[in-house]
Design an enzyme around this catalytic site. Structure first.
Site, PDB file in Angstrom:
ATOM      1  CE  LYS A  50      -2.030  -1.077   3.896  1.00  0.00           C
ATOM      2  NZ  LYS A  50      -1.325  -2.344   4.164  1.00  0.00           N
TER       3      LYS A  50
ATOM      4  NE  ARG B  76       7.853  -2.483   6.040  1.00  0.00           N
ATOM      5  CZ  ARG B  76       6.547  -2.344   6.248  1.00  0.00           C
ATOM      6  NH1 ARG B  76       5.798  -1.766   5.344  1.00  0.00           N
ATOM      7  NH2 ARG B  76       5.997  -2.805   7.348  1.00  0.00           N
TER       8      ARG B  76
ATOM      9  NE  ARG C  32       6.384  -0.441   9.968  1.00  0.00           N
ATOM     10  CZ  ARG C  32       5.242  -0.420   9.272  1.00  0.00           C
ATOM     11  NH1 ARG C  32       5.173   0.283   8.148  1.00  0.00           N
ATOM     12  NH2 ARG C  32       4.189  -1.086   9.677  1.00  0.00           N
TER      13      ARG C  32
ATOM     14  NE  ARG D 118      -4.611  -1.198   9.574  1.00  0.00           N
ATOM     15  CZ  ARG D 118      -3.505  -0.565   9.227  1.00  0.00           C
ATOM     16  NH1 ARG D 118      -3.545   0.474   8.463  1.00  0.00           N
ATOM     17  NH2 ARG D 118      -2.348  -0.975   9.657  1.00  0.00           N
TER      18      ARG D 118
ATOM     19  NE  ARG E  65       2.085  -4.956  10.967  1.00  0.00           N
ATOM     20  CZ  ARG E  65       3.133  -4.797  10.160  1.00  0.00           C
ATOM     21  NH1 ARG E  65       4.290  -5.382  10.445  1.00  0.00           N
ATOM     22  NH2 ARG E  65       3.027  -4.061   9.090  1.00  0.00           N
TER      23      ARG E  65
END
Ligand code: AP5
Length: 228
Positions: free
Chosen positions: A22, A136, A169, A97, A180
């Site tokens: 996203k 990431r 992160r 969300r 998540r």
């Protein structure tokens, strides 16, 4: 992918599980349409970094892979949408969300007389996102997103855009990623039906390479934006 499309009044929502891409797609769409990318994850991470009251409230939820409470995030988004740079449209990345967040957004947009143009669902296989997210790296200064294999920075460990040192992160550890994904399936996935019911849903295959996903989104949006 170059070019820029002047399109007044494009109001978009990007949906999809953690790691669907996203943020990556939002950055490209924001440049293409000349509209701000409003990432609630980035807003919350900046608040944590600044040590503000919002950051203090949000941090424990984020590190555990849970959603921050609706009443906290809805106020943040409402305030952001009132800023002058949203006058020509905006792209919401990571909001709504939950169904109550989507209903609150509908109310805010009705008050602003700015109906949603489309909700773009970036669909991916949940197993694929675990690899994507563990590789990431992000820029803590300008929020640019990299991937050690698929989108490496020019100089290892350094942001191409602003030169800051890249970080991993806190919530990109495997156990938090799995939490998540669970939260997405329970609380956010129902929004796919919510927007399909309103005839606003555009589904794209997020399993393709980054440029191909962007091309599919733009192709599908083109028909809708031209109609608006
Ligand atoms: P948030 O920051 O929104 O995280 P998320 O939704 O989990 O999404 P991610 O940022 O992890 O992934 P992405 O889909 O943007 O993927 P990306 O482009 O980076 O939220 C974090 C937390 O904040 C939440 O858990 C919650 O606590 C809180 N929060 C935020 N909003 C909230 C709300 N509305 N309500 C309540 N709480 C909220 O890509 C991932 C990686 O893959 C990158 O390395 C990228 O380079 C790579 N990649 C991207 N696309 C591709 C591709 N096509 N092929 C291969 N690699 C790719």
């Amino acid at each position: 992918m170059g070019g820029r499309r002047e399109a007044e009044g494009v109001q978009l929502v990007l949906l999809g599980p953690p790691g669907a891409g996203k943020g990556t797609q939002a950055e490209m769409l924001s440049q293409f349409y000349g509209i701000p990318q409003i990432s609630t994850g980035n807003i919350l991470r900046a608040a944590v970094q600044a040590g503000s009251e919002l950051g203090r409230q949000a941090q424990k939820y984020m590190n555990a892979g849970q959603l921050v409470p609706d009443e906290v995030i809805i106020g943040v988004v409402q305030e952001r949408l009132g800023k002058p740079d949203c006058a020509a449209g905006f792209l919401l990345d990571g909001f709504p969300r939950t169904v109550p967040q989507a209903e609150a957004l509908d109310r805010v947009l009705a008050e602003m007389e700015r109906p949603l143009t489309a909700a773009v669902e970036v669909a991916v296989d949940p197993e694929e996102v675990v690899e994507r997210l563990s590789l990431r790296r992000t820029c803590p200064q300008c929020a640019a997103v990299y991937h050690l294999k698929n989108k490496p920075p020019r100089q290892p460990g350094v942001c191409d855009a602003c030169g800051a040192a890249l970080v991993q992160r806190e919530d990109d550890r495997e156990e938090v990623i799995r939490k998540r994904l669970e939260v997405y399936a329970q609380q956010t996935a129902p929004l796919v039906d919510y927007y399909a019911g309103k005839k606003l849903l555009l589904k794209v295959d997020g399993g393709q390479e980054i440029g191909a996903v962007q091309a599919e989104i733009r192709r599908k949006l083109e028909a809708v934006v031209n109609k608006a």
